[in-house]
Design a protein around this motif. Structure first.
Motif, PDB file in Angstrom:
ATOM      1  N   ALA A  70       0.815  -1.136   0.026  1.00 42.52           N
ATOM      2  CA  ALA A  70       0.074   0.001  -0.043  1.00 42.52           C
ATOM      3  C   ALA A  70       0.886   1.132   0.148  1.00 42.52           C
ATOM      4  CB  ALA A  70      -0.963  -0.115   1.170  1.00 42.52           C
ATOM      5  N   LYS A  71       2.070   1.378   0.722  1.00 37.31           N
ATOM      6  CA  LYS A  71       2.902   2.496   0.881  1.00 37.31           C
ATOM      7  C   LYS A  71       3.634   2.635  -0.558  1.00 37.31           C
ATOM      8  CE  LYS A  71       6.818   4.353   2.983  1.00 37.31           C
ATOM      9  NZ  LYS A  71       7.959   4.745   2.243  1.00 37.31           N
ATOM     10  N   VAL A  72       4.046   1.535  -1.325  1.00 38.91           N
ATOM     11  CA  VAL A  72       4.693   1.980  -2.489  1.00 38.91           C
ATOM     12  C   VAL A  72       3.557   2.126  -3.664  1.00 38.91           C
ATOM     13  CG1 VAL A  72       6.178   0.850  -4.336  1.00 38.91           C
ATOM     14  CG2 VAL A  72       6.653   0.206  -1.844  1.00 38.91           C
ATOM     15  N   ASP A  74       0.933   3.980  -2.914  1.00 43.02           N
ATOM     16  CA  ASP A  74       0.860   5.393  -2.468  1.00 43.02           C
ATOM     17  C   ASP A  74       1.789   6.406  -3.123  1.00 43.02           C
ATOM     18  OD1 ASP A  74      -1.214   5.092  -0.876  1.00 43.02           O
ATOM     19  OD2 ASP A  74      -0.383   5.359   1.043  1.00 43.02           O
ATOM     20  N   GLU A  75       2.981   5.732  -3.259  1.00 46.79           N
ATOM     21  CA  GLU A  75       4.198   6.885  -3.911  1.00 46.79           C
ATOM     22  C   GLU A  75       3.868   7.076  -5.103  1.00 46.79           C
ATOM     23  OE1 GLU A  75       5.425   8.225  -1.584  1.00 46.79           O
ATOM     24  OE2 GLU A  75       6.260   6.786   0.101  1.00 46.79           O
ATOM     25  N   ALA A  76       3.628   5.865  -5.942  1.00 45.99           N
ATOM     26  CA  ALA A  76       3.331   5.880  -7.338  1.00 45.99           C
ATOM     27  C   ALA A  76       2.106   6.991  -7.681  1.00 45.99           C
ATOM     28  CB  ALA A  76       2.687   4.425  -7.820  1.00 45.99           C
ATOM     29  N   GLY A  77       1.081   6.882  -6.696  1.00 47.53           N
ATOM     30  CA  GLY A  77      -0.100   7.744  -6.543  1.00 47.53           C
ATOM     31  C   GLY A  77       0.367   9.258  -6.611  1.00 47.53           C
ATOM     32  N   HIS A  78       1.492   9.627  -5.589  1.00 44.62           N
ATOM     33  CA  HIS A  78       2.232  10.768  -5.550  1.00 44.62           C
ATOM     34  C   HIS A  78       2.682  11.223  -6.618  1.00 44.62           C
ATOM     35  CE1 HIS A  78       2.725   9.918  -0.995  1.00 44.62           C
ATOM     36  NE2 HIS A  78       1.384   9.805  -1.130  1.00 44.62           N
ATOM     37  N   GLY A  79       3.570  10.217  -7.170  1.00 41.33           N
ATOM     38  CA  GLY A  79       4.285  10.635  -8.690  1.00 41.33           C
ATOM     39  C   GLY A  79       3.151  11.092  -9.555  1.00 41.33           C
ATOM     40  N   VAL A 128      13.002   8.937   6.107  1.00 44.86           N
ATOM     41  CA  VAL A 128      12.923   9.448   4.669  1.00 44.86           C
ATOM     42  C   VAL A 128      11.572  10.078   4.468  1.00 44.86           C
ATOM     43  CG1 VAL A 128      13.059   8.976   2.255  1.00 44.86           C
ATOM     44  CG2 VAL A 128      14.649   7.977   3.748  1.00 44.86           C
ATOM     45  N   ASP A 129      10.615   9.159   4.798  1.00 46.67           N
ATOM     46  CA  ASP A 129       9.150   9.889   4.819  1.00 46.67           C
ATOM     47  C   ASP A 129       9.113  11.070   5.897  1.00 46.67           C
ATOM     48  OD1 ASP A 129       8.754   7.080   3.842  1.00 46.67           O
ATOM     49  OD2 ASP A 129       6.882   7.996   2.901  1.00 46.67           O
ATOM     50  N   GLY A 130       9.627  10.710   6.967  1.00 48.44           N
ATOM     51  CA  GLY A 130       9.857  11.987   8.164  1.00 48.44           C
ATOM     52  C   GLY A 130      10.224  13.090   7.474  1.00 48.44           C
ATOM     53  N   GLU A 157      -0.890  11.288   3.673  1.00 49.38           N
ATOM     54  CA  GLU A 157      -0.267   9.774   3.552  1.00 49.38           C
ATOM     55  C   GLU A 157       1.068   9.627   3.928  1.00 49.38           C
ATOM     56  OE1 GLU A 157      -3.279   8.639  -0.305  1.00 49.38           O
ATOM     57  OE2 GLU A 157      -1.043   8.876  -0.670  1.00 49.38           O
ATOM     58  N   GLU A 158       1.738  10.504   3.812  1.00 49.14           N
ATOM     59  CA  GLU A 158       3.333  10.566   4.326  1.00 49.14           C
ATOM     60  C   GLU A 158       3.229  10.362   5.868  1.00 49.14           C
ATOM     61  OE1 GLU A 158       5.322   9.806   1.881  1.00 49.14           O
ATOM     62  OE2 GLU A 158       5.112  11.207   0.316  1.00 49.14           O
ATOM     63  N   ASN A 159       2.604  10.952   6.529  1.00 52.73           N
ATOM     64  CA  ASN A 159       2.243  10.752   7.891  1.00 52.73           C
ATOM     65  C   ASN A 159       2.179   9.412   8.337  1.00 52.73           C
ATOM     66  OD1 ASN A 159       3.086  13.316   9.610  1.00 52.73           O
ATOM     67  ND2 ASN A 159       1.289  14.203   8.206  1.00 52.73           N
ATOM     68  N   PHE A 160       1.014   8.807   7.367  1.00 51.33           N
ATOM     69  CA  PHE A 160       0.961   7.248   7.957  1.00 51.33           C
ATOM     70  C   PHE A 160       2.067   6.456   7.391  1.00 51.33           C
ATOM     71  CE2 PHE A 160      -1.390   3.543   6.525  1.00 51.33           C
ATOM     72  CZ  PHE A 160      -1.946   3.174   7.555  1.00 51.33           C
ATOM     73  N   HIS A 161       2.756   6.751   6.489  1.00 52.44           N
ATOM     74  CA  HIS A 161       4.125   6.193   6.153  1.00 52.44           C
ATOM     75  C   HIS A 161       4.983   6.084   7.307  1.00 52.44           C
ATOM     76  CE1 HIS A 161       3.284   6.739   1.649  1.00 52.44           C
ATOM     77  NE2 HIS A 161       2.181   5.879   2.374  1.00 52.44           N
ATOM     78  N   LYS A 162       5.168   7.308   7.673  1.00 51.26           N
ATOM     79  CA  LYS A 162       6.119   7.562   8.959  1.00 51.26           C
ATOM     80  C   LYS A 162       5.550   6.620  10.071  1.00 51.26           C
ATOM     81  CE  LYS A 162       8.250  10.552  11.931  1.00 51.26           C
ATOM     82  NZ  LYS A 162       8.240  11.980  12.715  1.00 51.26           N
TER      83      LYS A 162
HETATM   84 FE   LIG Z   1       5.638   7.904   1.358  1.00 53.57          FE
END
Ligand SMILES: [Fe+2]
Ligand SMILES: [Fe+2]
Lengths: 318, 274
Positions: A70-72, A74-79, A128-130, A157-162
């Motif tokens: 789910a995290k990776v 999300d990163e694709a979605g951010h891109g 890194v997400d932090g 979403e980054e907060n969740f990743h962290k």
């Molecule tokens: Fe992230």
């Protein structure tokens, strides 16, 4: 209106905290700087999928596997989201991606380091997400509307990743001696590259002054870096882990952590292509692009056939 | 249509739960849940290998979605299998601490991901089956399984739509894509028969109203697959030679490598919690 007056009006709007929208007039230099920053940011999200993707098939439990997938994702979605925001500046995603594949565009150097153990997945989420959160919280107030809005959405979403990353680290810190060793090793490897994520020191940052004046950024690289260190050191201590910096100490008077000198030679070396994984990362992106060429061609050919059919039907109907 | 709640066993007013399950059904049900769970787990693994390497960023997201659905299903199904077994194991034990001989997935899901055409063709063949299967399993007399099936059914519907759309694009795209899609179908065909086999495990469960008869799924499956394949201007292979073995632990060479990778951490650090 002549250009001088236009610039004056533009800067006055920025001073008043107004957002600049795609259809508004903007200096060419402002547009260029944003395209550079935003496309680098989008590339970073996409290249960043690789080091973490490296552990998806080896995640140690089903729950961890789902969280990492789910995290990776999300990163694709951010891109995607940042590429679209960048396209509002009159550029084309395909051209931006092409520049990345040709090695002409930059992305965050942090992703040129390898993920060697599962602890890296925890530490990346945490560090890194932090660090990305610190940077993106500021960018959420950027003067360019589409960028600011993208950052607001992404930051959640980054907060969740962290949180997820830190939770992996907490579990490992409470675990076996081997797990603690892995965790310490990952912290040691990621700490300095993470501090470098905020960019060169203010005195050497060529773009900073202009970006600050146009309120693309509100804080300098060094300010952001210090802020990150101040929030992260207590988290490291809470785990009973250490940071690889003998000069790290608390300044009672300032109420802040002072850290040792960053190896800027390493930073520039990696930025210029000589990091542990620069070549591999680009090679992986290119390989995916090339292996997908026939698929994209098929999708285009199919769409063209469908359009042709519709046109014929339209003619018949008329 | 199969309706486990209406047919089969003389049942009480309520559906079966793990607690009220007839002990004689346990071994067969455990075996069946492993089949379903392992199918989802292994297919999810193969799909997850695309993450970061797809032909479009959008497709990376879509394939990761599919993988996430599959791993989520595996988590539910293997968790339920562990409950039914009642030996103190959990979903992770079953996923990470069984060797290839104890895996019960169909061979089709363990084949390497291949090119995008292969992944799409496999997904279509499997999802068309999973969609019919979970549609029927929503009516299973074993209540916890019916619950999982309700969600898996919706997910399979999306997987089927996504893979159908892609197979049609590839089949009716360029010469190269058409060629690749046809090759993938030809290569995969001999692995489809296994999905519809009925052995002792299934006979027991079908009689008890816990599972649908796989043979009854084959004709509607073929009809759906044929419809997509013909819209894709491709042809279904005519060869009726079918490979089998997955349900009894006789796998391809590929599963061992997949497990070596997937199970590495729990195996290397047996006492660790992650
Ligand atoms: Fe992230
Ligand atoms: Fe991100």
């Amino acid at each position: 209106m002549n250009e001088v007056a236009q610039v004056e009006e533009f800067e006055a709007r920025i001073r008043q905290g107004e957002k600049i929208e795609p259809k508004d007039w903007m200096p060419e230099r402002y547009r260029k700087q944003l395209v550079r920053m935003m496309s680098q940011h989008a590339h970073s999200e996409v290249v960043g999928m690789l080091p973490e993707g490296n552990w998806i098939t080896r995640a140690p439990s089903l729950r961890r596997k789902m969280a990492l997938l789910a995290k990776v994702q999300d990163e694709a979605g951010h891109g995607l989201y940042i590429y679209s925001a960048t396209e509002t500046l009159g550029v084309d995603r395909d051209d931006l991606v092409q520049a990345l594949l040709e090695g002409k565009a930059k992305y965050s150097s942090i992703f040129n380091y390898p993920t060697l153990t599962w602890a890296d997945i925890g530490v990346i989420g945490w560090f890194v997400d932090g660090a990305a959160i610190v940077n993106q919280t500021m960018l959420a107030k950027a003067s360019y509307g589409p960028y600011a809005r993208a950052m607001i959405r992404i930051c959640k979403e980054e907060n969740f990743h962290k949180k997820q990353g830190y939770e992996i680290c907490v579990t490992m810190a409470r675990g076996t001696p081997e797990q603690r060793e892995m965790l310490q090793d990952a912290i040691n490897r990621w700490w300095w590259p993470t501090l470098m994520m905020f960019g060169p020191p203010d005195k050497d940052s060529t773009n900073s002054a202009e970006l600050l004046r146009w309120k693309v950024k509100q804080k300098s690289n060094d300010e952001l870096r210090r802020h990150f260190v101040n929030i992260t050191v207590p988290q490291v201590q809470a785990l009973g882990m250490t940071l690889p910096d003998p000069d790290l100490k608390y300044d009672e008077e300032a109420g802040a952590w002072r850290f040792g000198a960053i190896d800027w030679d390493e930073f520039w070396r990696v930025v210029r292509g000589r990091g542990p994984c620069n070549r591999e990362r680009l090679r992986a992106r290119r390989a995916a692009h090339e292996a997908g060429a026939w698929v994209r061609a098929a999708a285009e050919a199919y769409a063209a056939k469908q359009r042709a059919k519709q046109e014929t039907n339209g003619v018949r109907a008329a | 249509m199969f309706d486990g709640r209406a047919s089969g066993r003389p049942t009480s007013d309520t559906d079966m739960t793990t607690a009220t399950l007839d002990p004689e059904l346990r071994p067969a049900l455990f075996d069946y849940l492993l089949r379903l769970g392992d199918d989802a787990l292994v297919l999810g693994h193969r799909l997850s290998e695309w993450c970061g390497h797809g032909p479009y960023l959008e497709e990376d997201i879509a394939l990761t979605n599919l993988a996430l659905d599959c791993v989520g299903q595996a988590n539910g199904l293997l968790g339920l299998a562990a409950e039914v077994e009642g030996a103190g194991r959990d979903a992770d034990d079953l996923a990470f601490r069984r060797d290839a001989l104890d895996f019960r997935n169909a061979l089709i899901v363990e084949l390497p991901k291949g090119d995008f055409g292969f992944t799409v063709a496999r997904q279509l063949l499997f999802s068309a089956y999973a969609h019919l299967l979970y549609e029927a399993l929503r009516e299973s007399a074993f209540e916890p399984l019916a619950g999982i099936a309700a969600k898996a059914f919706k997910e399979a519907r999306y997987h089927l739509r996504h893979s159908s759309e892609w197979l049609i694009r590839l089949g009716d795209g360029t010469d190269e894509s058409r060629q690749r899609a046809q090759t993938a179908l030809d290569d995969l065909w001999m692995y489809t028969g296994e999905l519809f086999e009925k052995d002792d495990t299934l006979r027991t469960l079908v009689d008890a109203g816990l599972a649908p008869d796989p043979r009854a799924l084959e004709a509607p499956w073929r009809e759906r697959v044929e419809a997509v394949v013909s819209q894709a201007t491709l042809t279904l292979p005519e060869d009726d030679f079918m490979l089998t073995g997955g349900r009894s632990g006789r796998h391809t060479e590929h599963l061992g490598h997949l497990l070596a990778e997937m199970q590495f951490l729990p195996r290397a650090y047996p006492d660790a919690v992650w």
